[in-house]
Design a protein around this motif. Structure first.
Motif, PDB file in Angstrom:
ATOM      1  N   LYS A 269      -6.687  -6.079  -0.961  1.00 58.50           N
ATOM      2  CA  LYS A 269      -7.456  -4.860  -0.739  1.00 58.50           C
ATOM      3  C   LYS A 269      -8.955  -5.124  -0.644  1.00 58.50           C
ATOM      4  O   LYS A 269      -9.709  -4.280  -0.143  1.00 58.50           O
ATOM      5  N   GLN A 270      -9.384  -6.291  -1.096  1.00 58.52           N
ATOM      6  CA  GLN A 270     -10.801  -6.643  -1.012  1.00 58.52           C
ATOM      7  C   GLN A 270     -11.175  -7.253   0.337  1.00 58.52           C
ATOM      8  O   GLN A 270     -12.357  -7.428   0.632  1.00 58.52           O
TER       9      GLN A 270
ATOM     10  N   SER B 286      -7.376   1.125   5.613  1.00 54.02           N
ATOM     11  CA  SER B 286      -7.939   2.257   4.868  1.00 54.02           C
ATOM     12  C   SER B 286      -8.875   3.131   5.697  1.00 54.02           C
ATOM     13  O   SER B 286      -8.922   4.351   5.493  1.00 54.02           O
TER      14      SER B 286
ATOM     15  N   GLU C  29      -4.286  -6.600  -5.123  1.00 56.26           N
ATOM     16  CA  GLU C  29      -5.682  -6.292  -5.427  1.00 56.26           C
ATOM     17  C   GLU C  29      -6.610  -7.215  -4.646  1.00 56.26           C
ATOM     18  O   GLU C  29      -7.671  -6.783  -4.172  1.00 56.26           O
TER      19      GLU C  29
ATOM     20  N   HIS D 222       0.829  -1.209   0.000  1.00 61.94           N
ATOM     21  CA  HIS D 222       0.000   0.000   0.000  1.00 61.94           C
ATOM     22  C   HIS D 222       0.861   1.255   0.000  1.00 61.94           C
ATOM     23  O   HIS D 222       0.631   2.191  -0.790  1.00 61.94           O
TER      24      HIS D 222
ATOM     25  N   TYR E 278      -8.426  -5.408   5.547  1.00 62.09           N
ATOM     26  CA  TYR E 278      -7.666  -4.316   4.930  1.00 62.09           C
ATOM     27  C   TYR E 278      -8.398  -2.998   5.161  1.00 62.09           C
ATOM     28  O   TYR E 278      -7.788  -1.988   5.521  1.00 62.09           O
ATOM     29  N   ARG E 279      -9.681  -3.046   4.978  1.00 59.18           N
ATOM     30  CA  ARG E 279     -10.483  -1.835   5.185  1.00 59.18           C
ATOM     31  C   ARG E 279     -10.488  -1.436   6.663  1.00 59.18           C
ATOM     32  O   ARG E 279     -10.229  -0.286   7.010  1.00 59.18           O
TER      33      ARG E 279
END
Length: 270
Positions: free
Chosen positions: A227-228, A237, A224, A204, A232-233
């Motif tokens: 990130k799903q 993020s 990728e 990231h 991760y969220r």
């Protein structure tokens, strides 16, 4: 070092999980991701690095190196992020069992280069701190390596130092790409592990710097997929400052346009 004796003896009275962390610290992101993967909650103690809170006497009594993260689990203090994620995951968990010590050690060693390159290609675009704040940090922080690093940053890193850090990062990413080239879903195989947790924040961070992940197609596809993941969220993020991300993105694009971005080092543009 899995556990240390706290200088602040009041930590021994704490119950449950207490995490001292910074929202955008890559090592803190690792810990929050594994917390999310394992469904564990923690008492959050945010350390504002911009304000130099990690140089305070109070925080250095928690973490003697004055960096984040630090974890207290029912009175037991653990201060290194790789040790923390292994502790949080638990020795019998699938996350732990599938992970290779070699890959975790490599992720740990990569942090020094990530720090240097973050400061050069992202933080250099931030407004300069007031002289008083800089002097206070140098005066109050007891970590000689860190205060020296900040002085080097202010003076400007030597190109050779940047070149070497970029080259080592390139080698790391090519190594991980080769590991993924057999079609595996995760770095350790078909099972999510601490290997993925350890490297997700690095991918990231380098994406923010404009790293050419097209050179390592398997690693790009892995990231990728990562990130799903809800972890991760929840662990990365959701903690980010949108204004800071926008500033970093703009600065990275400016450096790339000027031919001084990260791809202008270690043959990455070839």
């Amino acid at each position: 070092m899995p556990e240390i004796e706290p200088q602040n003896q009041s930590l021994k009275a704490l119950t449950g999980l207490h995490l001292w962390h910074a929202p955008m610290s890559s090592c803190s992101q690792r810990v929050r991701i594994v917390m999310a993967e394992t469904g564990q909650n923690f008492e959050s103690h945010e350390v504002n690095l911009e304000r130099g809170e990690h140089a305070s006497e109070a925080y250095q009594a928690i973490h003697p190196k004055g960096v984040v993260p630090a974890l207290v689990d029912n009175g037991h203090l653990i201060i290194e992020s790789i040790d923390i994620i292994q502790h949080v995951a638990g020795k019998d968990s699938p996350l732990m069992k599938a992970a290779s010590h070699e890959i975790l050690a490599r992720a740990d060693a990569a942090q020094a280069d990530l720090k240097l390159l973050t400061f050069e290609f992202l933080f250099r675009g931030a407004p300069a701190k007031p002289d008083a704040a800089v002097q206070a940090f140098q005066r109050n922080h007891k970590n000689a390596w860190l205060t020296s690093f900040h002085r080097d940053f202010a003076a400007g890193f030597d190109r050779d130092r940047i070149e070497q850090a970029v080259a080592r990062t390139r080698d790391d990413f090519e190594f991980l790409d080769a590991r993924l080239s057999d079609g595996r879903v995760f770095l350790a195989g078909e099972q999510m592990s601490l290997e993925d947790v350890a490297w997700m924040p690095n991918a990231h961070r380098f994406q923010l710097m404009g790293w050419p992940f097209q050179r390592t197609a398997h690693l790009a596809k892995w990231f990728e997929r990562m990130k799903q993941r809800p972890s991760y969220r929840k662990g990365l993020s959701e903690w980010e400052n949108p204004a800071a991300i926008a500033m970093f993105t703009a600065y990275s694009a400016k450096r790339q346009a000027e031919g001084t971005g990260i791809t202008s080092f270690a043959g990455l543009s070839a």
